[in-house]
Scaffold this active site. Structure first.
Site, PDB file in Angstrom:
ATOM      1  N   GLY A 296       0.039   1.968   5.100  1.00 54.41           N
ATOM      2  CA  GLY A 296      -0.515   0.737   5.631  1.00 54.41           C
ATOM      3  C   GLY A 296      -1.134  -0.169   4.588  1.00 54.41           C
ATOM      4  CG  ASP A 297      -3.526  -1.768   1.362  1.00 53.82           C
ATOM      5  OD1 ASP A 297      -2.999  -2.368   0.412  1.00 53.82           O
ATOM      6  OD2 ASP A 297      -4.594  -2.130   1.880  1.00 53.82           O
ATOM      7  CG  ASP A 298      -1.350  -2.187  -2.786  1.00 56.67           C
ATOM      8  OD1 ASP A 298      -0.512  -3.090  -2.670  1.00 56.67           O
ATOM      9  OD2 ASP A 298      -2.555  -2.398  -3.007  1.00 56.67           O
ATOM     10  CB  SER A 329       3.591  -1.822   0.977  1.00 53.30           C
ATOM     11  OG  SER A 329       2.373  -2.446   1.307  1.00 53.30           O
TER      12      SER A 329
END
Length: 506
Positions: A296-298, A329
Site C-alpha cells: 500500500g505504499d513504496d 505500488s
C-alpha cells in the site's frame, strides 16, 4: 463441431452411429481400461479410509488434513539443520491454533539460544506448521528463525501488547506522532549473525485494525513495523512471506552486510497506509534480490534520516544493490529514494525490475531542509507496464518533523544514470523537477523506449536539470541536456536542445 476437424473417413463413421450405439461401441472397445480404473478408484477409497487417520503419538487424527492416494501423504519438506543446536517452538509450550498467545514460548526459545556458547555456531528455532499468535518478541545473535511450510506467525491485534520504544535517533520523532513509537512484531538490536528464513512460511502482522485506527486517528503513537533490526550486521532474510504489516514491513536500520532474497511482501494496494515493503535506512553493503512486492505504499524506499535529526546522526545508506524484482505500488512508487535522506544516499544500483500497475515507477524525493545528498544512482533494465509516471525526481516534498529544520539545508543531487528503460502503457515517461536551490546534475539517459497511453506535449518534463541523452530520444523541452547518438557523438549541445516537444520512440 469437433467432428468437422476430423478426417472425412472418421466423420462418415460418426454420422452412421446414433448416440446410444456410439456409447456402447466406446465402452466395449475400452472395457479393459474401464475395469482397471474402477478397481483403482475403489482401491484408493478403501486405502484412504484405512490410512486417513493414523496414530501420531499424541492421539489419533487426520493426517494434516491432506487427502491420501494409495495410502501416500503429500511429502512435507524436511526442515534443514542450519545451526548446530535446533529447537522446536512446541518444546517451549507453543500452540499453533491461531488463538493461544505464544509470546512466552518465543521468548523462552530465544533465551535458550542466547545462552549457547558464543563460538558454538548458534541455535535454530523451528516454527512448525500452524498459526502462532504472538505479541512482539526480540531475536538474539547467532540465531536462525526458520518458518516451516504452512507455518504462520500472527501479530496480536490489540496494541496494548505492543511495547513503546524511543523515537529513532535520526528521526527525532515518531514518524506519524510526536514522542515514542510502537515496537515491531519481530525485533532485534545490536545483533550479529541473524537469519530469518524457511520454506516460505509467513509472518502476518494482521494490520487491518491498525490501518483503521490510524485512518480514524485513534492511535497516540506511530505504528510499528513488522520486522525491524537495528544496529546489527550479517543479516540474511530469505524464502519467507511477509504480509499485512501495521506500518513499514521490513525495516533494517543502521545495519551492515544485509541480504534479502526470495521474499514475498504483500499488503492491500489501497486502504493499507504506509505499508512500505523494504526500507533500508542508514544501511551499508546490502543486496535485495529475487523478490515480489505489492503493498500500500513504496515497494522499496531507501532512507537515511529526517531533517536536522538525520543530519546530526550522519549515517548514510550506501553500497546497495537491488535486482531481479517484480514490484507494484498503486499509491506511490516501485522503488523510491527518500524523502528522509538527510544522512546521505549513494552508490545504489537498481537493475532488472518489472514495475506493473503502479502510480510511479522510480521516484526520488527530497526538499529544502533535508540536507545530505543523493548521488551515484544507477538504473538499468527497467520494464514499466501500465505506470502513470515512469521516472520522477521531486525536490519540494515538504514534509518535516517540526518547524526547527534549517531552511537553507539544501540537499545535493548528482549522478543519475538510466539505461534500458522500456515498457508500455506509460502516461509520462520522465518528470524531473529540480529547483534553483536544488538543481539535478549529471543525469544520463541511454536506450529508452516506452509505449505511451496517449501522446501529449512535454511528455519529457524537466526543470533545473543538467545531463546527457544518448540515442533517439531528445529531452525537449528540457534545458541543459547535451544530446548524443548511440556512438557517443554530440548531436545537439545543450544550448540547442530547448525546443517545444520530444521526438520519442513509441
Amino acid at each position: 463441431m469437433v467432428e468437422n476437424l476430423l478426417p472425412s473417413r472418421f466423420q462418415f463413421h460418426l454420422q452412421r452411429l446414433d448416440p446410444k450405439r456410439r456409447l456402447t461401441s466406446f465402452l466395449a472397445s475400452h472395457k479393459t481400461l474401464f475395469t482397471f480404473l474402477w478397481i483403482a478408484a475403489f482401491g484408493s477409497v478403501f486405502l484412504w479410509q484405512r490410512t486417513a487417520y493414523i496414530d501420531g503419538g499424541s492421539g489419533t487424527g487426520p493426517v494434516g488434513g491432506k487427502f491420501t492416494i494409495f495410502g501416500k501423504i503429500k511429502p512435507i519438506q524436511p526442515l534443514p539443520r542450519l545451526r548446530p543446536v535446533v529447537f522446536d517452538l512446541k518444546d517451549f509450550g507453543g500452540v499453533g491454533d491461531g488463538f493461544t498467545l505464544n509470546t512466552e514460548a518465543f521468548e523462552r526459545a530465544v533465551i535458550s539460544i542466547s545462552k549457547l556458547e558464543r563460538n558454538s555456531g548458534g541455535g535454530q528455532l523451528n516454527v512448525p506448521p500452524g498459526r502462532w499468535l504472538t505479541a512482539p518478541f526480540n531475536l538474539t545473535s547467532h540465531m536462525t528463525l526458520f518458518l516451516a511450510e504452512d507455518s504462520e506467525i500472527l501479530g496480536v491485534e490489540d496494541e496494548k501488547y505492543w511495547p513503546l520504544m524511543p523515537p529513532l535517533p535520526s528521526y527525532g520523532y515518531g514518524r506519524e506522532r510526536p514522542g515514542p513509537r510502537y515496537g515491531s512484531l519481530i525485533h532485534g538490536q545490536n545483533l550479529k549473525d541473524i537469519v530469518i528464513t524457511g520454506h516460505n512460511g509467513t509472518i502476518n502482522g494482521q494490520g487491518q485494525s491498525w490501518w483503521t485506527k490510524h485512518q480514524r486517528r485513534l492511535l497516540n503513537y506511530t505504528r510499528g513495523p513488522l520486522v525491524q533490526i537495528m544496529w546489527s550486521s550479517d543479516i540474511v532474510i530469505a524464502n519467507i512471506t511477509m504480509r499485512d504489516s501495521p506500518f513499514w514491513t521490513l525495516h533494517p536500520y543502521d545495519c551492515k552486510n544485509v541480504t534479502i532474497r526470495k521474499v514475498t511482501i504483500l499488503a492491500p494496494v489501497t486502504g493499507a497506509p504506509n505499508t512500505d515493503g523494504i526500507d533500508p535506512d542508514s544501511c551499508e553493503d546490502m543486496v535485495i534480490e529475487d523478490c515480489y512486492i505489492s503493498t500500500g505504499d513504496d515497494a522499496i524506499a531507501i532512507k537515511s534520516g529526517w531533517d536536522q535529526f538525520g543530519i546530526a546522526y550522519g549515517r548514510p545508506s550506501t553500497n546497495i544493490l537491488i535486482r531481479n524484482l517484480v514490484v507494484r505500488s498503486v499509491i506511490s512508487a516501485g522503488v523510491s529514494i527518500g524523502s528522509e535522506m538527510s544522512g546521505g544516499i549513494s552508490n545504489v544500483m537498481i537493475e532488472n525490475l518489472l514495475i506493473w500497475n503502479s502510480r510511479r515507477g522510480i521516484r526520488i524525493k527530497t526538499a529544502p531542509g533535508r540536507g545530505g545528498y543523493i548521488r551515484n544512482i544507477s538504473y538499468k533494465n527497467l520494464t514499466l507496464d501500465n505506470v502513470r509516471v515512469g521516472i520522477v525526481i521531486k525536490t519540494d516534498y515538504n514534509e518535516h518533523a517540526d518547524d526547527n529544520y534549517d531552511r537553507k539545508a539544501y540537499p545535493i543531487l548528482s549522478g543519475f544514470s538510466f539505461a534500458g528503460i522500456h515498457g508500455q502503457g506509460v502516461r509520462v515517461p520522465v518528470r524531473i523537477h529540480g529547483s534553483e536551490q536544488i538543481p539535478v546534475r549529471n543525469v544520463t539517459f541511454r536506450d529508452m523506449s516506452v509505449g505511451l497511453t496517449y501522446k501529449k506535449k512535454h511528455i519529457f518534463q524537466c526543470s533545473f536539470v543538467k545531463g546527457r541523452v544518448f540515442g533517439s530520444i531528445f529531452p525537449r523541452p528540457c534545458e541543459n541536456f547535451d544530446v548524443y547518438d548511440e556512438e557517443g557523438r554530440l548531436v545537439k549541445p545543450a544550448a540547442e536542445s530547448n525546443v517545444t516537444d520530444i521526438d520519442y520512440d513509441i
